[in-house]
Design a protein around this motif. Structure first.
Motif, PDB file in Angstrom:
ATOM      1  N   ILE A  20      31.040  40.929  36.583  1.00  0.00           N
ATOM      2  CA  ILE A  20      31.888  41.896  37.291  1.00  0.00           C
ATOM      3  C   ILE A  20      32.941  41.168  38.129  1.00  0.00           C
ATOM      4  O   ILE A  20      34.123  41.519  38.105  1.00  0.00           O
ATOM      5  N   ALA A  21      32.519  40.153  38.874  1.00  0.00           N
ATOM      6  CA  ALA A  21      33.458  39.413  39.725  1.00  0.00           C
ATOM      7  C   ALA A  21      34.535  38.730  38.885  1.00  0.00           C
ATOM      8  O   ALA A  21      35.718  38.736  39.260  1.00  0.00           O
ATOM      9  N   THR A  22      34.149  38.150  37.757  1.00  0.00           N
ATOM     10  CA  THR A  22      35.121  37.496  36.876  1.00  0.00           C
ATOM     11  C   THR A  22      36.114  38.506  36.316  1.00  0.00           C
ATOM     12  O   THR A  22      37.323  38.261  36.304  1.00  0.00           O
ATOM     13  N   PHE A  23      35.606  39.647  35.875  1.00  0.00           N
ATOM     14  CA  PHE A  23      36.485  40.701  35.346  1.00  0.00           C
ATOM     15  C   PHE A  23      37.481  41.151  36.416  1.00  0.00           C
ATOM     16  O   PHE A  23      38.684  41.222  36.164  1.00  0.00           O
ATOM     17  N   PHE A  27      41.551  40.776  36.368  1.00  0.00           N
ATOM     18  CA  PHE A  27      42.343  42.005  36.454  1.00  0.00           C
ATOM     19  C   PHE A  27      43.343  41.903  37.608  1.00  0.00           C
ATOM     20  O   PHE A  27      44.523  42.210  37.451  1.00  0.00           O
ATOM     21  N   LEU A  28      42.874  41.445  38.756  1.00  0.00           N
ATOM     22  CA  LEU A  28      43.754  41.288  39.918  1.00  0.00           C
ATOM     23  C   LEU A  28      44.814  40.223  39.672  1.00  0.00           C
ATOM     24  O   LEU A  28      45.970  40.373  40.080  1.00  0.00           O
ATOM     25  N   GLY A  29      44.437  39.162  38.977  1.00  0.00           N
ATOM     26  CA  GLY A  29      45.405  38.124  38.627  1.00  0.00           C
ATOM     27  C   GLY A  29      46.522  38.663  37.760  1.00  0.00           C
ATOM     28  O   GLY A  29      47.701  38.338  37.950  1.00  0.00           O
ATOM     29  N   LEU A  30      46.165  39.511  36.818  1.00  0.00           N
ATOM     30  CA  LEU A  30      47.179  40.143  35.970  1.00  0.00           C
ATOM     31  C   LEU A  30      48.088  41.046  36.794  1.00  0.00           C
ATOM     32  O   LEU A  30      49.314  41.015  36.648  1.00  0.00           O
ATOM     33  N   LEU A  31      47.501  41.825  37.681  1.00  0.00           N
ATOM     34  CA  LEU A  31      48.309  42.689  38.547  1.00  0.00           C
ATOM     35  C   LEU A  31      49.266  41.872  39.415  1.00  0.00           C
ATOM     36  O   LEU A  31      50.416  42.276  39.618  1.00  0.00           O
ATOM     37  N   GLU A  32      48.805  40.735  39.909  1.00  0.00           N
ATOM     38  CA  GLU A  32      49.667  39.898  40.744  1.00  0.00           C
ATOM     39  C   GLU A  32      50.909  39.441  39.996  1.00  0.00           C
ATOM     40  O   GLU A  32      51.966  39.277  40.589  1.00  0.00           O
ATOM     41  N   THR A  33      50.809  39.243  38.694  1.00  0.00           N
ATOM     42  CA  THR A  33      51.963  38.776  37.919  1.00  0.00           C
ATOM     43  C   THR A  33      53.025  39.852  37.743  1.00  0.00           C
ATOM     44  O   THR A  33      54.181  39.533  37.475  1.00  0.00           O
ATOM     45  N   ILE A  34      52.642  41.121  37.882  1.00  0.00           N
ATOM     46  CA  ILE A  34      53.626  42.193  37.665  1.00  0.00           C
ATOM     47  C   ILE A  34      54.080  42.855  38.961  1.00  0.00           C
ATOM     48  O   ILE A  34      54.945  43.723  38.940  1.00  0.00           O
TER      49      ILE A  34
END
Length: 148
Positions: A20-23, A27-34
């Motif tokens: 769960i923590a990895t997912f 997910f948050l890393g992807l959001l940070e890029t946009i």
């Protein structure tokens, strides 16, 4: 009674918690890029992912919608600072292009008409749809490793 989603997030199994923590981290890393300006999560359940998004992006508008009253009630208790409301993924009560990012995490595989849901989410998304579904066969192997 907790939903299966709730049970997934509060499970004491260290392997489950790591998954769960990895997912969430990815997910948050992807959001940070946009650099989202607003986020609507369809099928938010109790709001576990949305609460992590709020931690990382505290100043942007966030809204979670789900059709399970039990999940929303639990979410209101767990995360009283989140906007969690009843919603129908096939008929989203939001204007066209009204949300910068629309999320459906681990939702599409549960729907009878995923194409209709995608069309409706696309209608309200201004820039992005972020979707996730279980990664097979990894999902089955991780369940086996967790004793499920």
């Amino acid at each position: 009674m907790p939903t299966t989603n709730h049970q997934k997030f509060i499970n004491p199994n260290p392997l489950q918690r790591r998954f769960i923590a990895t997912f969430q981290h990815k997910f948050l890393g992807l959001l940070e890029t946009i650099h989202p300006e607003s986020v609507l999560e369809m099928g938010c359940g109790e709001g576990f992912l949305l609460s992590k998004i709020k931690e990382h992006f505290p100043s942007i508008p966030l809204l979670g919608k789900d059709n399970l009253a039990t999940a929303l009630a639990a979410g209101h208790n767990l995360f009283p600072n989140l906007q969690l409301h009843h919603g129908d993924i096939y008929h989203i009560d939001q204007a066209d292009n009204s949300w910068d990012v629309v999320i459906a995490s681990e939702v599409l595989e549960h729907l009878d008409r995923p194409e209709a849901a995608l069309k409706e989410m696309k209608r309200v998304a201004k820039r992005y749809l972020l979707l996730s579904v279980p990664h097979e066969p990894l999902f089955r192997l991780s369940n086996l490793a967790r004793g499920r």
